[in-house]
Design an enzyme around this catalytic site. Structure first.
Site, PDB file in Angstrom:
ATOM      1  N   ASP A  68       0.563  13.512  28.227  1.00 42.24           N
ATOM      2  CA  ASP A  68      -0.324  12.580  28.922  1.00 42.24           C
ATOM      3  C   ASP A  68      -1.772  12.736  28.466  1.00 42.24           C
ATOM      4  O   ASP A  68      -2.102  13.645  27.688  1.00 42.24           O
ATOM      5  CB  ASP A  68      -0.221  12.787  30.450  1.00 42.24           C
ATOM      6  CG  ASP A  68      -0.235  14.254  30.867  1.00 42.24           C
ATOM      7  OD1 ASP A  68      -0.621  15.118  30.037  1.00 42.24           O
ATOM      8  OD2 ASP A  68       0.123  14.554  32.004  1.00 42.24           O
ATOM      9  N   ASP A 137       2.515  18.091  44.148  1.00 43.64           N
ATOM     10  CA  ASP A 137       3.268  17.004  44.797  1.00 43.64           C
ATOM     11  C   ASP A 137       4.554  16.662  44.047  1.00 43.64           C
ATOM     12  O   ASP A 137       5.173  15.639  44.298  1.00 43.64           O
ATOM     13  CB  ASP A 137       2.373  15.756  44.918  1.00 43.64           C
ATOM     14  CG  ASP A 137       1.841  15.290  43.557  1.00 43.64           C
ATOM     15  OD1 ASP A 137       2.226  15.873  42.520  1.00 43.64           O
ATOM     16  OD2 ASP A 137       1.030  14.341  43.531  1.00 43.64           O
ATOM     17  N   HIS A 139       4.806  16.112  40.736  1.00 43.79           N
ATOM     18  CA  HIS A 139       4.688  15.244  39.554  1.00 43.79           C
ATOM     19  C   HIS A 139       4.953  16.013  38.262  1.00 43.79           C
ATOM     20  O   HIS A 139       4.727  17.217  38.177  1.00 43.79           O
ATOM     21  CB  HIS A 139       3.341  14.500  39.515  1.00 43.79           C
ATOM     22  CG  HIS A 139       2.133  15.299  39.154  1.00 43.79           C
ATOM     23  ND1 HIS A 139       1.087  15.526  40.015  1.00 43.79           N
ATOM     24  CD2 HIS A 139       1.775  15.896  37.984  1.00 43.79           C
ATOM     25  CE1 HIS A 139       0.149  16.218  39.396  1.00 43.79           C
ATOM     26  NE2 HIS A 139       0.540  16.466  38.169  1.00 43.79           N
ATOM     27  N   GLU A 144       3.131  10.388  39.212  1.00 45.53           N
ATOM     28  CA  GLU A 144       2.891  10.709  40.614  1.00 45.53           C
ATOM     29  C   GLU A 144       4.078  10.275  41.478  1.00 45.53           C
ATOM     30  O   GLU A 144       4.909   9.468  41.028  1.00 45.53           O
ATOM     31  CB  GLU A 144       1.613   9.995  41.075  1.00 45.53           C
ATOM     32  CG  GLU A 144       0.357  10.400  40.308  1.00 45.53           C
ATOM     33  CD  GLU A 144      -0.173  11.779  40.698  1.00 45.53           C
ATOM     34  OE1 GLU A 144       0.620  12.622  41.156  1.00 45.53           O
ATOM     35  OE2 GLU A 144      -1.388  12.023  40.527  1.00 45.53           O
TER      36      GLU A 144
HETATM   37  N1  LIG Z   1      -0.883  16.358  33.828  1.00 50.70           N
HETATM   38  C1  LIG Z   1      -0.877  17.749  34.178  1.00 50.70           C
HETATM   39  C2  LIG Z   1       0.560  18.196  34.358  1.00 50.70           C
HETATM   40  O1  LIG Z   1       1.251  18.092  33.134  1.00 50.70           O
HETATM   41  C3  LIG Z   1       0.574  19.633  34.877  1.00 50.70           C
HETATM   42  O2  LIG Z   1       1.897  20.047  35.006  1.00 50.70           O
HETATM   43  C4  LIG Z   1      -0.121  19.696  36.208  1.00 50.70           C
HETATM   44  C5  LIG Z   1      -0.107  21.086  36.816  1.00 50.70           C
HETATM   45  O3  LIG Z   1      -1.157  21.839  36.288  1.00 50.70           O
HETATM   46  P1  LIG Z   1      -1.257  23.420  36.352  1.00 50.70           P
HETATM   47  O4  LIG Z   1      -0.279  23.916  35.368  1.00 50.70           O
HETATM   48  O5  LIG Z   1      -2.651  23.709  35.961  1.00 50.70           O
HETATM   49  O6  LIG Z   1      -0.929  23.816  37.738  1.00 50.70           O
HETATM   50  O7  LIG Z   1      -1.470  19.307  35.990  1.00 50.70           O
HETATM   51  C6  LIG Z   1      -1.698  18.028  35.426  1.00 50.70           C
HETATM   52  O8  LIG Z   1      -1.482  17.080  36.407  1.00 50.70           O
END
Ligand SMILES: N[C@@H]1[C@@H](O)[C@H](O)[C@@H](COP(=O)(O)O)O[C@@H]1O
Length: 262
Positions: A68, A137, A139, A144
């Protein structure tokens, strides 16, 4: 099926991913890696970089696709996923930047950039191993709650929760966090041949329990993994703390046949 591995540390999780990725690259130097951002995959990329160095692996033909990107005009911003993927994966692992793809969050024609991204993945022969983190959440990528489980790459609006969670990367200032993104769809992610989802810490426990043991629902996009033929969920004890079948998962992992690798 989803395999659940409960590990003692983030380093152990990172090593498991890196072993699988290296095995893949040894077998196919033209392998395609699906790349994720966030803090969760750090140890995985560190371990991959170390193993590539130690084993003198040729990664010059390895291809990568990021999950993304924020919709933002300046993709050279240090927190754009273009910059993050470059800094945290491409440089340390020694990948060729020409082989690395990140959705174009600065495109004039966003729908076109999205369909071209899915086409580029298909043209590369699909993703062999996709590393995933998970949002609080549920995702995956930036899909989302409410995202169609068959969605292609498209633009999404970030939830307030995700923007609050990610504000730490923008000096804690919510106003700096972009409100839109381009993300591989859940359907795109599900086409990868192997999904490896990592989660650490108590803040991920509810999302992990819902994803692994809850109903398959668009309200928890990571629950789609239950429908994938080869999904591995690697969690630490904290992230596993709301799972109801912890003893069973541990027993399965300890009694795995030797031929069954990650
Ligand atoms: N787009 C990214 C996701 O790909 C990732 O999994 C999420 C969790 O991030 P973290 O690993 O920092 O908890 O953050 C963002 O939303």
């Amino acid at each position: 099926m989803t395999e659940v591995l409960i590990v003692k540390s983030q380093e152990e999780a990172g090593n498991l991913y890196a072993e699988a990725a290296c095995r893949l690259i040894k077998a196919n130097p033209y392998a395609t890696l699906g790349l994720a951002t966030g803090s969760t995959p750090h140890t995985a990329y560190q371990a991959l970089a170390q193993k590539v160095r130690e084993n003198h692996l040729d990664v010059s033909h390895v291809c990568g696709f990021a999950l993304d990107e924020y919709v933002m005009s300046d993709l050279s911003h240090p927190q754009s996923y273009h910059s993050v993927i470059d800094r945290e994966v491409v440089v340390p692992v020694g990948l060729d930047p020409n082989n690395i793809h990140v959705p174009n969050g600065a495109a004039d024609d966003v729908p076109r950039a999205c369909s071209e991204y899915d086409k580029a993945i298909a043209d590369a022969g699909g993703i062999d191993i996709q590393i995933l983190g998970i949002g609080t959440d549920g995702h995956i990528g930036f899909n989302e709650p409410g995202s169609s489980l068959t969605s292609p790459t498209r633009m999404k609006t970030l939830t307030e929760q995700t923007r609050v969670d990610n504000a730490r990367f923008f000096d804690g200032d919510l106003n700096q966090v972009p409100s839109h993104c381009i993300t591989q769809g859940v359907g795109t992610i599900m086409k990868a041949r192997h999904l490896v989802l990592l989660a650490f810490g108590k803040s991920k426990a509810a999302a992990i329990a819902a994803s692994v043991e809850g109903a398959v629902t668009s309200m928890c996009p990571a629950s789609a993994l239950q429908l994938h033929p080869h999904a591995t969920v690697i969690v630490d004890e904290d992230a596993a703390s709301q799972l109801s079948q912890v003893e069973y998962y541990k027993w399965v992992a300890q009694n795995k046949p030797q031929w069954q690798v990650l």
